[in-house]
Write a protein that holds these residues in place. Structure first.
Motif, PDB file in Angstrom:
ATOM      1  N   ASP A  10       0.811  -1.221   0.000  1.00  0.00           N
ATOM      2  CA  ASP A  10       0.000   0.000   0.000  1.00  0.00           C
ATOM      3  C   ASP A  10       0.847   1.275   0.000  1.00  0.00           C
ATOM      4  O   ASP A  10       0.321   2.369   0.130  1.00  0.00           O
ATOM      5  N   GLY A  11       2.160   1.121  -0.128  1.00  0.00           N
ATOM      6  CA  GLY A  11       3.040   2.281  -0.177  1.00  0.00           C
ATOM      7  C   GLY A  11       3.508   2.773   1.180  1.00  0.00           C
ATOM      8  O   GLY A  11       4.333   3.674   1.256  1.00  0.00           O
ATOM      9  N   SER A  12       3.022   2.185   2.261  1.00  0.00           N
ATOM     10  CA  SER A  12       3.422   2.609   3.606  1.00  0.00           C
ATOM     11  C   SER A  12       4.846   2.154   3.905  1.00  0.00           C
ATOM     12  O   SER A  12       5.416   1.317   3.203  1.00  0.00           O
ATOM     13  N   ASP A  13       5.431   2.711   4.966  1.00  0.00           N
ATOM     14  CA  ASP A  13       6.771   2.304   5.376  1.00  0.00           C
ATOM     15  C   ASP A  13       6.817   0.818   5.710  1.00  0.00           C
ATOM     16  O   ASP A  13       7.784   0.126   5.389  1.00  0.00           O
ATOM     17  N   HIS A  14       5.772   0.325   6.365  1.00  0.00           N
ATOM     18  CA  HIS A  14       5.730  -1.100   6.699  1.00  0.00           C
ATOM     19  C   HIS A  14       5.653  -1.952   5.434  1.00  0.00           C
ATOM     20  O   HIS A  14       6.268  -3.027   5.366  1.00  0.00           O
ATOM     21  N   ALA A  15       4.941  -1.499   4.436  1.00  0.00           N
ATOM     22  CA  ALA A  15       4.854  -2.237   3.178  1.00  0.00           C
ATOM     23  C   ALA A  15       6.202  -2.251   2.468  1.00  0.00           C
ATOM     24  O   ALA A  15       6.581  -3.257   1.857  1.00  0.00           O
ATOM     25  N   LYS A  16       6.941  -1.162   2.563  1.00  0.00           N
ATOM     26  CA  LYS A  16       8.286  -1.124   1.961  1.00  0.00           C
ATOM     27  C   LYS A  16       9.203  -2.122   2.649  1.00  0.00           C
ATOM     28  O   LYS A  16      10.012  -2.796   2.001  1.00  0.00           O
ATOM     29  N   LYS A  17       9.077  -2.263   3.954  1.00  0.00           N
ATOM     30  CA  LYS A  17       9.856  -3.269   4.677  1.00  0.00           C
ATOM     31  C   LYS A  17       9.411  -4.676   4.275  1.00  0.00           C
ATOM     32  O   LYS A  17      10.231  -5.597   4.205  1.00  0.00           O
ATOM     33  N   ALA A  18       8.121  -4.842   4.017  1.00  0.00           N
ATOM     34  CA  ALA A  18       7.616  -6.141   3.585  1.00  0.00           C
ATOM     35  C   ALA A  18       8.245  -6.546   2.249  1.00  0.00           C
ATOM     36  O   ALA A  18       8.591  -7.712   2.046  1.00  0.00           O
ATOM     37  N   ALA A  22      10.314  -9.926   1.460  1.00  0.00           N
ATOM     38  CA  ALA A  22       9.877 -10.794   0.366  1.00  0.00           C
ATOM     39  C   ALA A  22      11.008 -11.027  -0.631  1.00  0.00           C
ATOM     40  O   ALA A  22      11.195 -12.153  -1.110  1.00  0.00           O
ATOM     41  N   VAL A  23      11.769  -9.987  -0.925  1.00  0.00           N
ATOM     42  CA  VAL A  23      12.898 -10.124  -1.848  1.00  0.00           C
ATOM     43  C   VAL A  23      13.934 -11.098  -1.282  1.00  0.00           C
ATOM     44  O   VAL A  23      14.435 -11.976  -1.990  1.00  0.00           O
ATOM     45  N   ALA A  24      14.248 -10.951   0.003  1.00  0.00           N
ATOM     46  CA  ALA A  24      15.218 -11.853   0.630  1.00  0.00           C
ATOM     47  C   ALA A  24      14.735 -13.308   0.571  1.00  0.00           C
ATOM     48  O   ALA A  24      15.514 -14.226   0.258  1.00  0.00           O
ATOM     49  N   LEU A  25      13.464 -13.522   0.864  1.00  0.00           N
ATOM     50  CA  LEU A  25      12.911 -14.873   0.810  1.00  0.00           C
ATOM     51  C   LEU A  25      12.885 -15.413  -0.625  1.00  0.00           C
ATOM     52  O   LEU A  25      13.200 -16.585  -0.859  1.00  0.00           O
ATOM     53  N   HIS A  34       4.692 -11.865  -6.415  1.00  0.00           N
ATOM     54  CA  HIS A  34       3.485 -11.260  -6.967  1.00  0.00           C
ATOM     55  C   HIS A  34       3.145 -10.076  -6.064  1.00  0.00           C
ATOM     56  O   HIS A  34       3.338 -10.150  -4.849  1.00  0.00           O
ATOM     57  N   ILE A  35       2.622  -9.035  -6.647  1.00  0.00           N
ATOM     58  CA  ILE A  35       2.296  -7.825  -5.892  1.00  0.00           C
ATOM     59  C   ILE A  35       0.824  -7.513  -6.086  1.00  0.00           C
ATOM     60  O   ILE A  35       0.309  -7.569  -7.206  1.00  0.00           O
ATOM     61  N   ILE A  36       0.160  -7.179  -4.983  1.00  0.00           N
ATOM     62  CA  ILE A  36      -1.232  -6.740  -5.066  1.00  0.00           C
ATOM     63  C   ILE A  36      -1.388  -5.427  -4.307  1.00  0.00           C
ATOM     64  O   ILE A  36      -0.840  -5.256  -3.222  1.00  0.00           O
ATOM     65  N   THR A  37      -2.106  -4.509  -4.917  1.00  0.00           N
ATOM     66  CA  THR A  37      -2.512  -3.260  -4.278  1.00  0.00           C
ATOM     67  C   THR A  37      -4.020  -3.166  -4.435  1.00  0.00           C
ATOM     68  O   THR A  37      -4.551  -3.404  -5.523  1.00  0.00           O
ATOM     69  N   VAL A  38      -4.694  -2.832  -3.344  1.00  0.00           N
ATOM     70  CA  VAL A  38      -6.158  -2.803  -3.366  1.00  0.00           C
ATOM     71  C   VAL A  38      -6.653  -1.380  -3.117  1.00  0.00           C
ATOM     72  O   VAL A  38      -6.288  -0.750  -2.128  1.00  0.00           O
ATOM     73  N   ALA A  39      -7.465  -0.902  -4.040  1.00  0.00           N
ATOM     74  CA  ALA A  39      -8.119   0.400  -3.889  1.00  0.00           C
ATOM     75  C   ALA A  39      -9.475   0.157  -3.226  1.00  0.00           C
ATOM     76  O   ALA A  39     -10.236  -0.702  -3.671  1.00  0.00           O
ATOM     77  N   THR A  40      -9.746   0.875  -2.159  1.00  0.00           N
ATOM     78  CA  THR A  40     -11.031   0.695  -1.482  1.00  0.00           C
ATOM     79  C   THR A  40     -12.154   1.427  -2.193  1.00  0.00           C
ATOM     80  O   THR A  40     -13.321   1.143  -1.975  1.00  0.00           O
ATOM     81  N   ALA A  54       1.441   0.173  -6.946  1.00  0.00           N
ATOM     82  CA  ALA A  54       1.881  -1.187  -7.279  1.00  0.00           C
ATOM     83  C   ALA A  54       3.120  -1.146  -8.167  1.00  0.00           C
ATOM     84  O   ALA A  54       4.041  -1.959  -8.009  1.00  0.00           O
ATOM     85  N   GLY A  55       3.164  -0.189  -9.078  1.00  0.00           N
ATOM     86  CA  GLY A  55       4.330  -0.034  -9.949  1.00  0.00           C
ATOM     87  C   GLY A  55       5.587   0.299  -9.156  1.00  0.00           C
ATOM     88  O   GLY A  55       6.687  -0.159  -9.479  1.00  0.00           O
ATOM     89  N   GLU A  56       5.426   1.103  -8.110  1.00  0.00           N
ATOM     90  CA  GLU A  56       6.536   1.435  -7.215  1.00  0.00           C
ATOM     91  C   GLU A  56       7.105   0.159  -6.585  1.00  0.00           C
ATOM     92  O   GLU A  56       8.320  -0.029  -6.510  1.00  0.00           O
ATOM     93  N   ALA A  57       6.227  -0.730  -6.158  1.00  0.00           N
ATOM     94  CA  ALA A  57       6.663  -1.992  -5.556  1.00  0.00           C
ATOM     95  C   ALA A  57       7.379  -2.861  -6.583  1.00  0.00           C
ATOM     96  O   ALA A  57       8.410  -3.472  -6.282  1.00  0.00           O
ATOM     97  N   ALA A  58       6.837  -2.922  -7.788  1.00  0.00           N
ATOM     98  CA  ALA A  58       7.465  -3.726  -8.843  1.00  0.00           C
ATOM     99  C   ALA A  58       8.875  -3.219  -9.142  1.00  0.00           C
ATOM    100  O   ALA A  58       9.812  -4.013  -9.300  1.00  0.00           O
TER     101      ALA A  58
END
Length: 128
Positions: A10-18, A22-25, A34-40, A54-58
C-alpha cells in the motif's frame, strides 16, 4: 518451500519493509514475487493511484535483480481481495506490513493484516 510469494503493498513504510523481506525470501528460495494493491474506492482515479503504488513496488523488486510474477490492482475490501488473489494464484506465502495499531484500535477498527492472518490458508509474514 516457497515458490510464489504475494506481497500486499500500500506504499506505507511497513509495506516497503515487507518488500525487503519478500525479496530476501524470494532470493533464498528461488520464488517469484506477486504484488497486489487494493483500492477501497472503485473510481478511476483511485485505481490509477493504486496502479502507481503497485508499480513502485514492482520497481523495488526489479531493482534487486528479481522478476515480478504479476502485479495486480483490485478494488474492494483489502483483506478479501488479498485472500482471493492468494487462492486464485495458489501462492505459498503472503507478506504484508503491519500498521502497528494499538490493541484498542485493532479491536474497534479492525486491521487488514489481522483479517488476513486469521483467514489465510497459507502462512502470512507480517512485517513491522
Amino acid at each position: 518451500m516457497y515458490k510464489k510469494i504475494l506481497v500486499a503493498y500500500d506504499g506505507s513504510d511497513h509495506a516497503k519493509k515487507a518488500i525487503e523481506h519478500a525479496v530476501a525470501l524470494a532470493k533464498a528460495f528461488g520464488a517469484s514475487i506477486h504484488i497486489i494493491t487494493v483500492a477501497t474506492d472503485p473510481s478511476q482515479i483511485s485505481l490509477e493511484k493504486a496502479g502507481r503504488i503497485a508499480g513502485e513496488a514492482a520497481k523495488a523488486v526489479q531493482s534487486q535483480g528479481l522478476q515480478v510474477g504479476e502485479v495486480a490492482v483490485r478494488s474492494g475490501t483489502p483483506a478479501d481481495e488479498i485472500l482471493n488473489y492468494a487462492e486464485e494464484k495458489e501462492v505459498d506465502l503472503i507478506v504484508m506490513g503491519s500498521r502497528g495499531l494499538s490493541a484498542l484500535q485493532r479491536l474497534v477498527l479492525g486491521s487488514v493484516s489481522q483479517a488476513v492472518v486469521s483467514r489465510a490458508r497459507v502462512p502470512v509474514l507480517v512485517v513491522r
